[in-house]
Structures are given as structure tokens and as C-alpha cells.
Design a protein around this motif. Structure first.
Motif, PDB file in Angstrom:
ATOM      1  N   THR A  57      17.818 -27.739   6.930  1.00 17.95           N
ATOM      2  CA  THR A  57      17.836 -27.336   8.336  1.00 17.95           C
ATOM      3  C   THR A  57      18.336 -28.200   9.352  1.00 17.95           C
ATOM      4  O   THR A  57      18.099 -28.310  10.448  1.00 17.95           O
ATOM      5  CB  THR A  57      16.163 -27.004   8.599  1.00 17.95           C
ATOM      6  OG1 THR A  57      15.512 -28.195   8.474  1.00 17.95           O
ATOM      7  CG2 THR A  57      15.848 -25.907   7.897  1.00 17.95           C
ATOM      8  N   SER A  58      19.179 -29.368   9.009  1.00 10.46           N
ATOM      9  CA  SER A  58      19.575 -30.257   9.818  1.00 10.46           C
ATOM     10  C   SER A  58      20.931 -29.461  10.336  1.00 10.46           C
ATOM     11  O   SER A  58      21.311 -28.692   9.866  1.00 10.46           O
ATOM     12  CB  SER A  58      19.900 -31.596   9.090  1.00 10.46           C
ATOM     13  OG  SER A  58      20.784 -31.262   8.221  1.00 10.46           O
ATOM     14  N   PRO A  59      21.516 -29.999  11.622  1.00 15.57           N
ATOM     15  CA  PRO A  59      22.614 -29.469  12.050  1.00 15.57           C
ATOM     16  C   PRO A  59      23.756 -29.244  11.063  1.00 15.57           C
ATOM     17  O   PRO A  59      23.854 -30.206  10.379  1.00 15.57           O
ATOM     18  CB  PRO A  59      23.149 -30.527  13.158  1.00 15.57           C
ATOM     19  CG  PRO A  59      21.628 -31.063  13.568  1.00 15.57           C
ATOM     20  CD  PRO A  59      20.913 -31.188  12.338  1.00 15.57           C
ATOM     21  N   ALA A  60      24.349 -28.201  11.185  1.00 15.10           N
ATOM     22  CA  ALA A  60      25.325 -28.013  10.116  1.00 15.10           C
ATOM     23  C   ALA A  60      26.413 -29.254   9.716  1.00 15.10           C
ATOM     24  O   ALA A  60      26.337 -29.340   8.698  1.00 15.10           O
ATOM     25  CB  ALA A  60      26.272 -26.664  10.310  1.00 15.10           C
ATOM     26  N   GLN A  61      26.736 -29.872  10.889  1.00 18.56           N
ATOM     27  CA  GLN A  61      27.729 -30.989  10.575  1.00 18.56           C
ATOM     28  C   GLN A  61      27.159 -32.019   9.981  1.00 18.56           C
ATOM     29  O   GLN A  61      27.729 -32.549   9.150  1.00 18.56           O
ATOM     30  CB  GLN A  61      28.368 -31.402  12.068  1.00 18.56           C
ATOM     31  CG  GLN A  61      29.514 -32.094  11.964  1.00 18.56           C
ATOM     32  CD  GLN A  61      30.601 -31.838  11.052  1.00 18.56           C
ATOM     33  OE1 GLN A  61      30.965 -30.774  11.119  1.00 18.56           O
ATOM     34  NE2 GLN A  61      31.046 -32.556   9.920  1.00 18.56           N
ATOM     35  N   ASP A  62      25.739 -32.342  10.150  1.00 14.14           N
ATOM     36  CA  ASP A  62      25.125 -33.373   9.413  1.00 14.14           C
ATOM     37  C   ASP A  62      24.997 -33.074   7.924  1.00 14.14           C
ATOM     38  O   ASP A  62      25.025 -33.838   7.181  1.00 14.14           O
ATOM     39  CB  ASP A  62      23.726 -33.671  10.187  1.00 14.14           C
ATOM     40  CG  ASP A  62      23.874 -34.106  11.429  1.00 14.14           C
ATOM     41  OD1 ASP A  62      24.878 -34.268  12.128  1.00 14.14           O
ATOM     42  OD2 ASP A  62      22.673 -34.279  12.135  1.00 14.14           O
ATOM     43  N   ALA A  63      24.782 -31.541   7.663  1.00 18.45           N
ATOM     44  CA  ALA A  63      24.561 -31.405   6.252  1.00 18.45           C
ATOM     45  C   ALA A  63      25.921 -31.520   5.462  1.00 18.45           C
ATOM     46  O   ALA A  63      25.946 -32.121   4.357  1.00 18.45           O
ATOM     47  CB  ALA A  63      24.076 -29.729   6.285  1.00 18.45           C
ATOM     48  N   VAL A  64      26.963 -31.026   6.383  1.00 19.92           N
ATOM     49  CA  VAL A  64      28.286 -31.297   5.627  1.00 19.92           C
ATOM     50  C   VAL A  64      28.633 -32.635   5.193  1.00 19.92           C
ATOM     51  O   VAL A  64      28.857 -32.981   4.236  1.00 19.92           O
ATOM     52  CB  VAL A  64      29.425 -30.684   6.411  1.00 19.92           C
ATOM     53  CG1 VAL A  64      30.891 -31.312   6.254  1.00 19.92           C
ATOM     54  CG2 VAL A  64      29.395 -29.107   6.619  1.00 19.92           C
ATOM     55  N   THR A  65      28.119 -33.656   6.396  1.00 17.34           N
ATOM     56  CA  THR A  65      28.390 -35.077   6.216  1.00 17.34           C
ATOM     57  C   THR A  65      27.597 -35.717   5.062  1.00 17.34           C
ATOM     58  O   THR A  65      28.265 -36.298   4.140  1.00 17.34           O
ATOM     59  CB  THR A  65      28.377 -35.775   7.413  1.00 17.34           C
ATOM     60  OG1 THR A  65      28.674 -35.359   8.494  1.00 17.34           O
ATOM     61  CG2 THR A  65      28.541 -37.398   7.401  1.00 17.34           C
ATOM     62  N   ASP A  94      22.847 -18.292  10.546  1.00 17.39           N
ATOM     63  CA  ASP A  94      24.417 -17.704  10.939  1.00 17.39           C
ATOM     64  C   ASP A  94      25.122 -19.066  11.072  1.00 17.39           C
ATOM     65  O   ASP A  94      26.382 -19.103  10.778  1.00 17.39           O
ATOM     66  CB  ASP A  94      24.306 -16.814  12.055  1.00 17.39           C
ATOM     67  CG  ASP A  94      23.979 -15.551  11.835  1.00 17.39           C
ATOM     68  OD1 ASP A  94      23.542 -15.042  10.456  1.00 17.39           O
ATOM     69  OD2 ASP A  94      24.017 -14.550  12.706  1.00 17.39           O
ATOM     70  N   GLN A  95      24.357 -19.951  11.596  1.00 17.92           N
ATOM     71  CA  GLN A  95      25.394 -21.261  11.509  1.00 17.92           C
ATOM     72  C   GLN A  95      25.296 -22.062  10.427  1.00 17.92           C
ATOM     73  O   GLN A  95      26.131 -23.057  10.026  1.00 17.92           O
ATOM     74  CB  GLN A  95      24.560 -22.241  12.485  1.00 17.92           C
ATOM     75  CG  GLN A  95      24.795 -21.882  14.188  1.00 17.92           C
ATOM     76  CD  GLN A  95      24.002 -20.405  14.468  1.00 17.92           C
ATOM     77  OE1 GLN A  95      22.936 -20.393  14.012  1.00 17.92           O
ATOM     78  NE2 GLN A  95      24.927 -19.476  14.812  1.00 17.92           N
ATOM     79  N   GLY A  96      24.404 -21.664   9.439  1.00 14.80           N
ATOM     80  CA  GLY A  96      24.688 -22.541   8.101  1.00 14.80           C
ATOM     81  C   GLY A  96      23.231 -22.744   7.759  1.00 14.80           C
ATOM     82  O   GLY A  96      22.182 -21.976   7.870  1.00 14.80           O
ATOM     83  N   ASN A  97      22.847 -23.682   6.522  1.00 17.85           N
ATOM     84  CA  ASN A  97      24.067 -24.618   6.340  1.00 17.85           C
ATOM     85  C   ASN A  97      24.701 -24.354   5.107  1.00 17.85           C
ATOM     86  O   ASN A  97      25.654 -24.954   4.613  1.00 17.85           O
ATOM     87  CB  ASN A  97      23.420 -25.860   6.102  1.00 17.85           C
ATOM     88  CG  ASN A  97      22.697 -26.548   7.656  1.00 17.85           C
ATOM     89  OD1 ASN A  97      23.382 -26.109   8.610  1.00 17.85           O
ATOM     90  ND2 ASN A  97      22.056 -27.220   7.552  1.00 17.85           N
ATOM     91  N   ILE A  98      24.404 -23.038   4.484  1.00 22.95           N
ATOM     92  CA  ILE A  98      25.102 -23.050   3.122  1.00 22.95           C
ATOM     93  C   ILE A  98      26.519 -22.733   2.993  1.00 22.95           C
ATOM     94  O   ILE A  98      27.132 -23.427   2.440  1.00 22.95           O
ATOM     95  CB  ILE A  98      24.278 -21.931   2.342  1.00 22.95           C
ATOM     96  CG1 ILE A  98      22.801 -22.135   2.158  1.00 22.95           C
ATOM     97  CG2 ILE A  98      24.747 -21.572   1.089  1.00 22.95           C
ATOM     98  CD1 ILE A  98      22.087 -20.912   1.707  1.00 22.95           C
ATOM     99  N   GLY A  99      26.931 -21.699   4.269  1.00 27.74           N
ATOM    100  CA  GLY A  99      28.407 -21.480   4.068  1.00 27.74           C
ATOM    101  C   GLY A  99      29.188 -22.841   4.349  1.00 27.74           C
ATOM    102  O   GLY A  99      30.172 -23.276   3.781  1.00 27.74           O
ATOM    103  N   PRO A 100      28.922 -23.743   5.437  1.00 25.36           N
ATOM    104  CA  PRO A 100      29.815 -24.737   6.105  1.00 25.36           C
ATOM    105  C   PRO A 100      29.724 -25.704   4.758  1.00 25.36           C
ATOM    106  O   PRO A 100      30.770 -26.311   4.387  1.00 25.36           O
ATOM    107  CB  PRO A 100      28.884 -25.426   7.209  1.00 25.36           C
ATOM    108  CG  PRO A 100      28.231 -24.100   7.755  1.00 25.36           C
ATOM    109  CD  PRO A 100      27.835 -23.171   6.577  1.00 25.36           C
TER     110      PRO A 100
END
Ligand code: ADP
Length: 428
Positions: A57-65, A94-100
Motif C-alpha cells: 500500500t505504499s505509493p506506486a513509485q516507491d513500490a516499483v523502486t 487503480d493506481q497499483g501497486n500490482i500493475g506498475p
């Protein structure tokens, strides 16, 4: 031999669930909390490594990093296949984080196709025509509809995932699954030609999961709940890469004292504590309202718990708990604020755990997901070897520290009523 399977899990207890599944299949598995600074010491043999992140549940960009950092570590360790593990209820927005995260991992691995399959039929999570069921209910009719952070209001996973990714998402439906691994492989090839990049995959039984795993043996990236992992050990065995490790579930003994620390207020934990009392195990309640009021209140409360526990430890396990009924918790939360109450109790119980270990406890059961996180952090534990299952989703583990400790980290509602005594009976 290098590590065969590298897993990135989006939360701590999900990582343990996956690791337990791999161990049951005969893979020696280590769970690492966060991305480590350096390689595993050469003395540690592992066929699989699960890196536990806190990225759900962190912001999508953090999850990606974070996920890409985990991927780099796993690739440097020589992993042949990467597994991105998320929740069996596909917890996301809808913002993620699975897809991103899937998009980023695919790009980094330079791969054009992967699957998405949160199914875990043994726990009631099945997928049919792309719709996820929780028990007999569609996902959107289950309690997940009201989840505070990731409310799931659409059960169609193709739609849910398509909203999170620029990759085209398709479906491998039950007809291909029922036709077995070769038919699934054919369907994957056809989808690739059609320009699809991610396939949601139907699965309603363990046999379906085995066919899916077999069909995906050569995909560089799998994304799933823990269910698809059921068939992976067999894949590696069929490729001649995985030796028969009858000892995969065996953990080194950690002789010492025993204790239980409970911060979960779930109904299951309440019943398990009550069962413990009927068996004569001494237990001590920490009152959250005593943890505040003066600067030393928390330390004093911890000291009182330890003064109670210290003389009893030599006679057998003791339990220290904050567990309380829902009505009692409400009173505490109204007085202290929900978050503050949670933090105070976690800090106190983590401190109790630390002091119990200082007194010689080497076999410790912790009840509660957040509580487990606080205890593991306080004990400076960064990795765990995963051992035999106590109840579904809860294995014994041993910390890979200079002073190893056996730990059972039980998330709230898991475990049968006699969980605690069952857990002790599995240790030498
Ligand atoms: P679970 O896995 O059951 O959700 P967790 O440890 O994740 O258990 O969460 C329980 C939360 O409740 C923790 O933050 C804990 O500190 C808090 N807590 C425990 N006992 C009490 C209590 N008596 N009153 C208020 N909060 C409590």
C-alpha cells in the motif's frame, strides 16, 4: 549451487506464506526482511529466497523502486526465475501497486509475457472466467469491499489489472487450464502473437495450479499469490536443478527458554490464549492504559511484566499479552487514539520480547502481524530460515543471526485453537 527461485513479496506475512509453500515442496528457503546490503553468507544453503517488502500500500513509485532493488539483488544471486507475490485477494487500487510493479519487472527482465494468478483454492480463493471468488462469494461481495486501504469493488481481474497497466491484459480461461500444460503453453504463444503481455489465469483447484506452474516453467517472471508456487519445486526437479532435500523443513535446534508474546486481538488469538490458560500456562496481561501518563510509564509496565516472567521461565513457557476483547480495545482506542494505542502496545511488546531473549528465551511465538514486525525489528532479525508448518500459513522459522532464535510469527486469524501447544510440540 546458486539460488533457483527469487521471490519478491509485497508484505511480510505473505512472504512467510509463500516461503512455507516452497519448503513443503522441498526447496530450502530463506526469507529476507527488506533488500539486504550484501550477498547471503556462503554458509547458508538456499534453493529459494523470498524478499519481504512492505510495498502493498505504499505509493506506486516507491513500490516499483523497492521491487526493482529486490530484483537486482535476486539476479545478482543467480536466480533463474523471478516470482512477484501479492495477496490472494489481489489487494490493490487503480493506481497499483500490482500493475506498475509487473510492468517494471517485465521491463527490467526484458520479457514480453507473464501471468497474473492470485488463486489459492485451499484458502477459498478461486478464479473462473477471470472473476475472483472468496469462498462462495465474488471478491466484490466479500469483506474486501470494505477494506480501508484497498477496497476491491470489481471482481473481474482482467479489468482490475488493465486499469493499473499499459500492458495489454488477457485471460487464459478454464477450458485451456482443463486441457493441461501443453494447451496452456499454446494459449500463451497465441496471446503473445495477439500482442497481449499479461494473462490472468483461471484456477479452481490445486491440480489447475500444478498445470499452470508446469506450463510456465520457462517464463522468466511469474506473478501470483502463493498458490502457483505449489508446482514450482517439481519444475526445478524435472529440469534436474533441484536435489531431493528431505531435510528442507528441518531447522537447527535452538535450545533455550520458551515464551509467547501476543499483540493480536483477533477472535482466533483470544480463543488460543483462553485455551492456553486451561492448560495451566502462566500468562500476564499488559494494560495499554498503563503505558502512558508519565515519561517512564511504558518502561515501568515492561519492567513489571518482566519481574513477573523472569522467575517463571525456567518452569516452562509463559505468555505476555495485550490481547483484549473488541469492546475493551474500543475503550483503549477512544482514550489513546487507535494509532497511538497500537504503537504503544507494539513498542511495549517488542521491548518485552527483547528482554525475554536477553533472559535466554530462544523459542518465541508472536501473535499478530504488526506485532511480529515490531518484534522482528527490535530483535534486529534480517533473515529467517523457513521450517515446518504449524498450521496453514504459519511455519516455524529460525533467525539467521549470531544467536539463532526459533520464531513462529502468527498473523491474527491464523491457527487452530490449540495453536500454541501444537507449535511447541513440533520443536525438539
Ligand atoms: P492482527 O494480525 O490480529 O491484525 P496485529 O499485531 O497486526 O494483529 O495488530 C493488532 C494491533 O492492535 C497492534 O497494533 C497492537 O499493538 C494493537 N493492540 C493490541 N492489543 C491492544 C489493546 N488491548 N488495545 C488497543 N490496541 C491493541
Amino acid at each position: 549451487m546458486s539460488i533457483l527461485l527469487g521471490c519478491i513479496a509485497d508484505d511480510f506475512t505473505g512472504a512467510t506464506d509463500l516461503a512455507g509453500m516452497l519448503v513443503q515442496g522441498g526447496m530450502r528457503t530463506v526469507q529476507i526482511i527488506g533488500v539486504p546490503d550484501g550477498p547471503l553468507p556462503p554458509s547458508i544453503d538456499a534453493d529459494a529466497v523470498v524478499i519481504a517488502l512492505k510495498s502493498r500500500t505504499s505509493p506506486a513509485q516507491d513500490a516499483v523502486t523497492d521491487s526493482l532493488a529486490a530484483l537486482s539483488w535476486l539476479r545478482a544471486a543467480g536466480c533463474r526465475q523471478i516470482y512477484f507475490k501479492y495477496c490472494s485477494t489481489f489487494d490493490s487500487t487503480d493506481q497499483g501497486n500490482i500493475g506498475p510493479v509487473i510492468d517494471a519487472l517485465m521491463k527490467a527482465l526484458n520479457t514480453s509475457f507473464t501471468i497474473a494468478c492470485p488463486a489459492f483454492p485451499e484458502n477459498g480463493r478461486t478464479i473462473f472466467k477471470g472473476y475472483l471468488f472468496v469462498g462462495d462469494m465474488l471478491l466484490e461481495e466479500s469483506g474486501m469491499r470494505q477494506h480501508p486501504l484497498t477496497p476491491m469493488t470489481d471482481s473481474n481481474l482482467v479489468r482490475v489489472l488493465q486499469r493499473q497497466t499499459t500492458s495489454r491484459v488477457g485471460l487464459i480461461d478454464h477450458l485451456s487450464i482443463a486441457a493441461g500444460a501443453p494447451a496452456i503453453r499454446d494459449r500463451i504463444e497465441q496471446m503473445k502473437i495477439e500482442g497481449l503481455r499479461i494473462a490472468v489465469v483461471d484456477a479452481t483447484s490445486n491440480d489447475d495450479l500444478m498445470q499452470i506452474s508446469q506450463a510456465c516453467a520457462n517464463l522468466p517472471l511469474l506473478t501470483a499469490g502463493s498458490g502457483v508456487a505449489l508446482g514450482l519445486p517439481q519444475n526445478f526437479r524435472a529440469q534436474g536443478l533441484l536435489a531431493q532435500h528431505d531435510a528442507a523443513t528441518q531447522l537447527p535446534p535452538t535450545p533455550g527458554l520458551r515464551a509467547i508474546v501476543c499483540g493480536s486481538c483477533s477472535q482466533a488469538t483470544q480463543a488460543q490464549l483462553a485455551d492456553l490458560a486451561t492448560k495451566g500456562v502462566p500468562s500476564y496481561a499488559i494494560d495499554p492504559l498503563q503505558l502512558t501518563g508519565s515519561t517512564n510509564a511504558l518502561n515501568d509496565a515492561v519492567a513489571a511484566a518482566m519481574a513477573w516472567a523472569a522467575p517463571l521461565l525456567a518452569q516452562g513457557p509463559v505468555a505476555v499479552y495485550a490481547t483484549a476483547s473488541a469492546s475493551r480495545v474500543k475503550v483503549v482506542q477512544e482514550a489513546l487514539g487507535t494509532e497511538r494505542a497500537g504503537r504503544l502496545v507494539e513498542t511495549a511488546l517488542a521491548s518485552v520480547a527483547q528482554q525475554l531473549v536477553a533472559l535466554g528465551v530462544r523459542q518465541l511465538i508472536v501473535a499478530g502481524g504488526e506485532t511480529s514486525g515490531a518484534v522482528v525489528t527490535a530483535l534486529k532479525i534480517s533473515s529467517l530460515r523457513i521450517g515446518p508448518q504449524i498450521d496453514p500459513g504459519v511455519p516455524w522459522t529460525v533467525s539467521l543471526n549470531d544467536t539463532p532464535i526459533s520464531l513462529a510469527l502468527k498473523s491474527g486469524n491464523f491457527g487452530s485453537i490449540d495453536f500454541f501447544s501444537k507449535a511447541w510440540s513440533l520443536l525438539p
